[in-house]
Design an enzyme around this catalytic site. Structure first.
Site, mmCIF file in Angstrom:
data_model
loop_
_atom_site.group_PDB
_atom_site.id
_atom_site.type_symbol
_atom_site.label_atom_id
_atom_site.label_comp_id
_atom_site.label_asym_id
_atom_site.label_seq_id
_atom_site.Cartn_x
_atom_site.Cartn_y
_atom_site.Cartn_z
ATOM 1 N N HIS A 5 0.839 -1.199 0.000
ATOM 2 C CA HIS A 5 0.000 0.000 0.000
ATOM 3 C C HIS A 5 0.872 1.246 0.000
ATOM 4 C CE1 HIS A 5 -0.002 1.354 4.329
ATOM 5 N NE2 HIS A 5 0.152 0.070 4.615
ATOM 6 N N ASP B 212 4.089 -5.108 3.609
ATOM 7 C CA ASP B 212 3.517 -4.045 4.418
ATOM 8 C C ASP B 212 4.381 -3.863 5.665
ATOM 9 O OD1 ASP B 212 1.952 -2.222 5.737
ATOM 10 O OD2 ASP B 212 0.120 -3.418 5.722
ATOM 11 N N GLU C 85 -5.380 1.793 2.029
ATOM 12 C CA GLU C 85 -5.257 0.629 2.906
ATOM 13 C C GLU C 85 -5.542 1.008 4.350
ATOM 14 O OE1 GLU C 85 -3.151 -2.113 5.741
ATOM 15 O OE2 GLU C 85 -2.911 0.049 5.409
ATOM 16 N N GLU C 86 -5.058 2.171 4.752
ATOM 17 C CA GLU C 86 -5.199 2.591 6.145
ATOM 18 C C GLU C 86 -6.654 2.827 6.542
ATOM 19 O OE1 GLU C 86 -2.924 2.371 8.162
ATOM 20 O OE2 GLU C 86 -0.982 2.762 7.220
ATOM 21 N N HIS D 250 1.894 4.601 13.085
ATOM 22 C CA HIS D 250 0.779 5.547 12.922
ATOM 23 C C HIS D 250 0.990 6.827 13.728
ATOM 24 C CE1 HIS D 250 -2.397 2.430 11.405
ATOM 25 N NE2 HIS D 250 -1.368 2.584 10.596
#
Length: 507
Positions: A269, A346, A314-315, A448
């Site tokens: 991604h 990923d 994707e997130e 994140h």
């Protein structure tokens, strides 16, 4: 509730790009048609150069590369430019999605405090200030909380309060759905206390999935949850921004040699989280995949076509890869069957890394209930693990959970495997022995977060995994016989159907 999706596939010319490919090194000379040559061609310097470009893009675009933002568009322009310079035709596959700006969680009283937080994907919008009520939480290290998983957890819950719920035991959506049914005005989900790191795994990044939740839902760290649970009179504010529809896209490119009825597919991604530049998650996978594509274009003849996918959104719930596979199921199921296997990359540069391979043979981790493991997945895993064994590189299994972009493929019977260097969970003592680093600390303490930048990525992990990706790409481009019994092109003497890079029949 997911918005309806539309199919709109279009390629963009280099003339429309807003970012140049300055700094991208030229392809290596020669014909890197075996593992040793391909691994030599795919250099960690080149991969790091792509990451530097992603960092510069984030710096110029509000600090992130999230789907639906200018940072994502600039990242896609860069990737497309590099691929086209290497000779690929690149397709942009568009889809719509629900876009939501980052929200806020703060304690109003007794001590005004702003917390790092994530608005849950699928959260309702709103701005709520109310007293906090903890729901069956367990404080302390090593807990196994099932907070909020049962309607009975909310017995006597004060209607209108904010529900403080702990991660664990069931889907985030089920917890939030139960809270809304009990009369909660908002939900804060905090992490489990299963590491000694100061941030205790960072803020929860929740996806509510199939549940239709209309109240604001946000995730915070373990320590923030402890803070909000004491004293009992805590008042907090939870803000979730309004949802709007935006458009984003996947980038798809395919080699111009190799049989198109036995396609090897590799994906990563391209989008990152709103909170930071997304250099490890997942600039690392995208950069390694991009450089592999550049060097594979130098091979004069491949037996199997290789299709590269750089997924969008994707997130926000694996949206890009799900859209791609759903589009094939609806419009060209025969071409879905022509995908021999899918490999997913990923997070392959975590600073406190492990070298993890998806555990398709379940030798360490049983697959979660409901997660299929299609035939050929074990053999796809073997391509990676046999390579690591051959060069003396330690590796460990990582759960075959379906919680990344391979999910849509395995649900539809396509074998899969991939690489993962770890996210918010703590490294074990055994893994410290194998890979160094620090046990008890998250593989990526910046997961994140704003710190997921070029200064917090492991060059060593990138080097190891880039070699593995290069090996897998050229090995499977030459033969997938161990996975599906198919040999190189031309054995039957029949022409193979021609498809474009998205899997649609060419005109």
């Amino acid at each position: 509730m997911r918005a309806p999706r539309r199919s709109a596939i279009a390629g963009l010319a280099l003339a429309g790009l807003t970012l140049t490919t300055i700094g991208v090194g030229p392809a290596q000379a020669g014909n890197p048609n075996n593992s040793a040559k391909m691994r030599k061609a795919v250099t960690v310097d080149a991969v790091m150069n792509h990451l530097e470009q992603f960092q510069e893009i984030a710096d110029a675009n509000d600090g992130n590369r999230a789907a639906g933002t200018s940072g994502y568009d600039a990242s896609a322009d860069y990737v497309q430019g590099v691929l086209e310079a290497a000779g690929y035709e690149v397709t942009r596959q568009y889809f719509e999605f629900e876009y939501q700006e980052p929200g806020e969680v703060e304690q109003i009283s007794p001590t005004p405090t702003q917390y790092v937080s994530n608005t849950a994907t699928g959260s309702g919008a709103g701005d709520v200030t109310a007293q906090v009520t903890a729901v069956d939480i367990q404080l302390g290290l090593g807990n196994t909380s099932t907070s909020g998983c049962q309607e009975s957890d909310f017995a006597g819950f004060p209607v209108g309060n904010i529900a403080l719920i702990q991660r664990g035991g069931c889907d985030f959506g089920a917890k939030a759905d139960n809270a809304e049914a009990a009369g909660a005005s908002a939900v804060i989900i905090f992490n489990q206390g299963n590491t000694t790191a100061d941030d205790r795994n960072g803020p929860v990044n929740a996806t509510l999935g199939k549940y239709d939740v209309n109240i604001p839902v946000a995730g915070v760290s373990y320590l923030a949850g402890v803070d909000l649970s004491d004293p009992a009179t805590t008042v907090a504010r939870v803000y979730a921004a309004p949802i709007e529809m935006r458009e984003t896209y996947n980038l798809i490119a395919q080699t111009d040699t190799g049989r198109t009825d036995n396609v090897v597919m590799l994906g990563a991604h391209l989008d990152g989280a709103f909170e930071g530049p997304g250099i490890n998650d997942n600039g690392s996978g995208a950069a390694a995949l991009l450089e592999t594509a550049v060097q594979l274009a130098e091979v004069k003849k491949l037996n199997n076509a290789v299709r590269f996918a750089f997924w969008g959104a994707e997130e926000l719930g694996l949206l890009g890869s799900n859209y791609y596979v759903e589009d094939l199921v609806a419009n060209n199921p025969a071409e879905l069957d022509n995908i021999a296997t899918y490999l997913n990359f990923d997070m392959v540069g975590s600073p406190n890394y492990k070298i993890g391979v998806y555990d398709a043979d379940q030798s360490t981790y049983p697959a979660p209930t409901g997660v299929p493991i299609p035939a050929g997945s074990i053999e796809t895993e073997d391509v990676l693990t046999d390579y690591f064994d051959s060069v003396g590189q330690p590796w460990v299994d990582t759960e075959f959970s379906g919680r990344s972009d391979y999910q849509a493929f395995i649900v539809n019977g396509i074998p899969a495997s991939g690489l993962f260097t770890g996210a918010e969970q703590p490294k074990t003592a055994a893994e410290q022995e194998l890979f160094g680093g620090q046990a008890g600390v998250a593989y990526d303490v910046n997961y994140h977060g704003a710190g997921d930048d070029i200064d917090n990525v492991s060059r060593e992990a990138l080097d190891i995994n880039s070699d593995a990706i290069a090996h897998a790409a050229i090995t499977l481009a030459m033969s997938t016989e161990t996975i599906n019994g198919k040999r190189s092109a031309g054995k039957s003497g029949k022409p193979h159907p021609k498809f474009d890079a998205t899997g649609r029949a060419a005109a």
